[in-house]
Scaffold this motif. Structure first.
Motif: not given
Length: 146
Positions: A53-79
């Motif tokens: 649920d932000y300006e670039a979202g299509v369905l806007r189902l997930m809060p931004m804080r959850v999005h940032l946590a998932v982004d961090f997990v994906i980034g940490a897995a890649l690191v």
């Protein structure tokens, strides 16, 4: 700490990151496991972006804080990918580590508390001019409005 990245900018970064990650595995001479892992991370990040649920979202189902946590997990897995990818693929994990560091940095520097722009709110004068275009063309007709 002030977080300098707005959610709008983060949305643009998300889709640029997804594109870069999808193409990085193809461009680099990566092993099958490394390429699959980076491509899978790209797909996960793309789905994450579309469901937020932000300006670039299509369905806007997930809060931004959850999005940032998932982004961090994906980034940490890649690191951390050099630790669990096969030895044959470790020589080409530099781009996955760089992508992971970028994802982690973007998630930590994005201000999730900023509200989206409410949109265009015209002033009273502009709304009257839109209703009656003669008022905009002839200022002497405006005296009855003031």
């Amino acid at each position: 700490m002030t977080r300098p990245i707005t959610t709008r900018t983060h949305g643009a970064l998300d889709y640029a990151w997804v594109s870069a990650a999808a193409n990085a595995a193809r461009a680099a001479d990566a092993s099958g496991a490394t390429a699959r892992f980076v491509r899978s991370s790209s797909v996960a990040a793309g789905i994450n972006s579309m469901l937020t649920d932000y300006e670039a979202g299509v369905l806007r189902l997930m809060p931004m804080r959850v999005h940032l946590a998932v982004d961090f997990v994906i980034g940490a897995a890649l690191v951390l990918s050099p630790l669990f990818l096969p030895k044959s693929g470790r020589r080409s994990v530099a781009f996955s580590v760089a992508l992971g560091l970028t994802a982690c940095a973007a998630s930590l520097l994005t201000d999730a508390g900023r509200k989206r722009h409410a949109g265009f709110a015209p002033s009273y004068e502009l709304s009257e001019a839109v209703v009656d275009p003669d008022v905009a063309r002839r200022p002497h007709l405006r005296s009855h409005l003031e």
